[in-house]
Design a protein around this motif. Structure first.
Motif, PDB file in Angstrom:
ATOM      1  N   VAL A   1      42.083  18.198  36.601  1.00  0.00           N
ATOM      2  CA  VAL A   1      42.860  17.088  36.022  1.00  0.00           C
ATOM      3  C   VAL A   1      42.797  15.868  36.932  1.00  0.00           C
ATOM      4  O   VAL A   1      42.606  14.740  36.469  1.00  0.00           O
ATOM      5  CB  VAL A   1      44.318  17.528  35.754  1.00  0.00           C
ATOM      6  CG1 VAL A   1      45.203  16.339  35.426  1.00  0.00           C
ATOM      7  CG2 VAL A   1      44.367  18.565  34.647  1.00  0.00           C
ATOM      8  N   MET A   2      42.944  16.077  38.222  1.00  0.00           N
ATOM      9  CA  MET A   2      42.902  14.947  39.158  1.00  0.00           C
ATOM     10  C   MET A   2      41.509  14.319  39.206  1.00  0.00           C
ATOM     11  O   MET A   2      41.383  13.094  39.347  1.00  0.00           O
ATOM     12  CB  MET A   2      43.331  15.397  40.564  1.00  0.00           C
ATOM     13  CG  MET A   2      44.809  15.705  40.666  1.00  0.00           C
ATOM     14  SD  MET A   2      45.877  14.347  40.124  1.00  0.00           S
ATOM     15  CE  MET A   2      45.497  13.101  41.317  1.00  0.00           C
ATOM     16  N   ALA A   3      40.463  15.127  39.107  1.00  0.00           N
ATOM     17  CA  ALA A   3      39.095  14.586  39.097  1.00  0.00           C
ATOM     18  C   ALA A   3      38.885  13.706  37.868  1.00  0.00           C
ATOM     19  O   ALA A   3      38.317  12.608  37.967  1.00  0.00           O
ATOM     20  CB  ALA A   3      38.078  15.720  39.129  1.00  0.00           C
ATOM     21  N   VAL A   4      39.345  14.163  36.709  1.00  0.00           N
ATOM     22  CA  VAL A   4      39.225  13.360  35.486  1.00  0.00           C
ATOM     23  C   VAL A   4      40.044  12.083  35.614  1.00  0.00           C
ATOM     24  O   VAL A   4      39.581  10.995  35.235  1.00  0.00           O
ATOM     25  CB  VAL A   4      39.667  14.186  34.254  1.00  0.00           C
ATOM     26  CG1 VAL A   4      39.792  13.317  33.016  1.00  0.00           C
ATOM     27  CG2 VAL A   4      38.689  15.327  34.009  1.00  0.00           C
ATOM     28  N   PHE A   5      41.252  12.177  36.154  1.00  0.00           N
ATOM     29  CA  PHE A   5      42.108  11.004  36.350  1.00  0.00           C
ATOM     30  C   PHE A   5      41.417   9.968  37.250  1.00  0.00           C
ATOM     31  O   PHE A   5      41.365   8.786  36.915  1.00  0.00           O
ATOM     32  CB  PHE A   5      43.451  11.433  36.958  1.00  0.00           C
ATOM     33  CG  PHE A   5      44.343  10.297  37.311  1.00  0.00           C
ATOM     34  CD1 PHE A   5      45.016   9.579  36.323  1.00  0.00           C
ATOM     35  CD2 PHE A   5      44.529   9.930  38.638  1.00  0.00           C
ATOM     36  CE1 PHE A   5      45.840   8.521  36.653  1.00  0.00           C
ATOM     37  CE2 PHE A   5      45.353   8.872  38.978  1.00  0.00           C
ATOM     38  CZ  PHE A   5      46.011   8.163  37.982  1.00  0.00           C
ATOM     39  N   CYS A   6      40.883  10.426  38.374  1.00  0.00           N
ATOM     40  CA  CYS A   6      40.205   9.494  39.287  1.00  0.00           C
ATOM     41  C   CYS A   6      38.967   8.874  38.639  1.00  0.00           C
ATOM     42  O   CYS A   6      38.685   7.692  38.828  1.00  0.00           O
ATOM     43  CB  CYS A   6      39.821  10.218  40.580  1.00  0.00           C
ATOM     44  SG  CYS A   6      41.234  10.631  41.606  1.00  0.00           S
ATOM     45  N   PHE A   7      38.237   9.684  37.861  1.00  0.00           N
ATOM     46  CA  PHE A   7      37.067   9.158  37.158  1.00  0.00           C
ATOM     47  C   PHE A   7      37.469   8.069  36.170  1.00  0.00           C
ATOM     48  O   PHE A   7      36.829   7.018  36.088  1.00  0.00           O
ATOM     49  CB  PHE A   7      36.339  10.294  36.434  1.00  0.00           C
ATOM     50  CG  PHE A   7      35.221   9.817  35.570  1.00  0.00           C
ATOM     51  CD1 PHE A   7      34.026   9.395  36.127  1.00  0.00           C
ATOM     52  CD2 PHE A   7      35.365   9.768  34.190  1.00  0.00           C
ATOM     53  CE1 PHE A   7      32.993   8.944  35.327  1.00  0.00           C
ATOM     54  CE2 PHE A   7      34.351   9.321  33.383  1.00  0.00           C
ATOM     55  CZ  PHE A   7      33.148   8.903  33.956  1.00  0.00           C
ATOM     56  N   LEU A   8      38.539   8.314  35.418  1.00  0.00           N
ATOM     57  CA  LEU A   8      38.984   7.322  34.432  1.00  0.00           C
ATOM     58  C   LEU A   8      39.486   6.043  35.096  1.00  0.00           C
ATOM     59  O   LEU A   8      39.219   4.940  34.592  1.00  0.00           O
ATOM     60  CB  LEU A   8      40.070   7.930  33.537  1.00  0.00           C
ATOM     61  CG  LEU A   8      39.596   9.036  32.589  1.00  0.00           C
ATOM     62  CD1 LEU A   8      40.779   9.628  31.839  1.00  0.00           C
ATOM     63  CD2 LEU A   8      38.529   8.517  31.639  1.00  0.00           C
ATOM     64  N   ILE A   9      40.181   6.163  36.207  1.00  0.00           N
ATOM     65  CA  ILE A   9      40.638   4.973  36.941  1.00  0.00           C
ATOM     66  C   ILE A   9      39.431   4.175  37.431  1.00  0.00           C
ATOM     67  O   ILE A   9      39.371   2.944  37.283  1.00  0.00           O
ATOM     68  CB  ILE A   9      41.540   5.377  38.129  1.00  0.00           C
ATOM     69  CG1 ILE A   9      42.843   5.983  37.632  1.00  0.00           C
ATOM     70  CG2 ILE A   9      41.797   4.201  39.066  1.00  0.00           C
ATOM     71  CD1 ILE A   9      43.744   5.013  36.892  1.00  0.00           C
ATOM     72  N   THR A  10      38.448   4.858  37.986  1.00  0.00           N
ATOM     73  CA  THR A  10      37.242   4.182  38.471  1.00  0.00           C
ATOM     74  C   THR A  10      36.488   3.519  37.325  1.00  0.00           C
ATOM     75  O   THR A  10      36.032   2.371  37.446  1.00  0.00           O
ATOM     76  CB  THR A  10      36.323   5.193  39.180  1.00  0.00           C
ATOM     77  OG1 THR A  10      37.051   5.814  40.224  1.00  0.00           O
ATOM     78  CG2 THR A  10      35.084   4.527  39.750  1.00  0.00           C
ATOM     79  N   LEU A  11      36.357   4.239  36.229  1.00  0.00           N
ATOM     80  CA  LEU A  11      35.681   3.693  35.054  1.00  0.00           C
ATOM     81  C   LEU A  11      36.407   2.457  34.522  1.00  0.00           C
ATOM     82  O   LEU A  11      35.774   1.453  34.175  1.00  0.00           O
ATOM     83  CB  LEU A  11      35.583   4.760  33.959  1.00  0.00           C
ATOM     84  CG  LEU A  11      34.796   4.399  32.711  1.00  0.00           C
ATOM     85  CD1 LEU A  11      33.329   4.164  33.060  1.00  0.00           C
ATOM     86  CD2 LEU A  11      34.936   5.497  31.681  1.00  0.00           C
ATOM     87  N   GLY A  12      37.735   2.519  34.501  1.00  0.00           N
ATOM     88  CA  GLY A  12      38.524   1.378  34.033  1.00  0.00           C
ATOM     89  C   GLY A  12      38.330   0.147  34.907  1.00  0.00           C
ATOM     90  O   GLY A  12      38.107  -0.958  34.398  1.00  0.00           O
ATOM     91  N   PHE A  13      38.426   0.325  36.225  1.00  0.00           N
ATOM     92  CA  PHE A  13      38.236  -0.816  37.120  1.00  0.00           C
ATOM     93  C   PHE A  13      36.809  -1.354  37.055  1.00  0.00           C
ATOM     94  O   PHE A  13      36.586  -2.564  37.113  1.00  0.00           O
ATOM     95  CB  PHE A  13      38.603  -0.451  38.559  1.00  0.00           C
ATOM     96  CG  PHE A  13      40.069  -0.543  38.832  1.00  0.00           C
ATOM     97  CD1 PHE A  13      40.728  -1.755  38.833  1.00  0.00           C
ATOM     98  CD2 PHE A  13      40.810   0.606  39.095  1.00  0.00           C
ATOM     99  CE1 PHE A  13      42.087  -1.849  39.084  1.00  0.00           C
ATOM    100  CE2 PHE A  13      42.168   0.536  39.348  1.00  0.00           C
ATOM    101  CZ  PHE A  13      42.812  -0.694  39.336  1.00  0.00           C
TER     102      PHE A  13
END
Length: 72
Positions: free
Chosen positions: A49-61
């Motif tokens: 879950v944390m890996a997906v969260f970090c990926f989505l934050i990076t993708l968003g920025f």
């Protein structure tokens, strides 16, 4: 002779320390295998879950910076 006495005094201390360590290890209550695997599953799920969260934050920025024209 003084050096010989110092060496003799160190040996019982080391022996008693090792014996105390072994006694303490025998007192440890290790968890059952089912509990270990349960917590392993919980840990791996949390990491996913944390890996997906970090990926989505990076993708968003990255998307925001690309739209603003900011280059790295």
């Amino acid at each position: 002779m003084a050096d010989n006495n110092k060496e003799n005094k160190k040996t019982p201390l080391v022996d008693s320390t090792i014996k105390n360590f072994i006694k303490e290890v025998k007192r440890v209550n290790f968890p059952k295998a089912t509990k270990v695997f349960k917590w392993l599953g919980i840990t791996l799920a949390f990491l996913a879950v944390m890996a997906v969260f970090c990926f989505l934050i990076t993708l968003g920025f990255t998307t925001i910076w690309t739209k603003l024209g900011i280059k790295s």
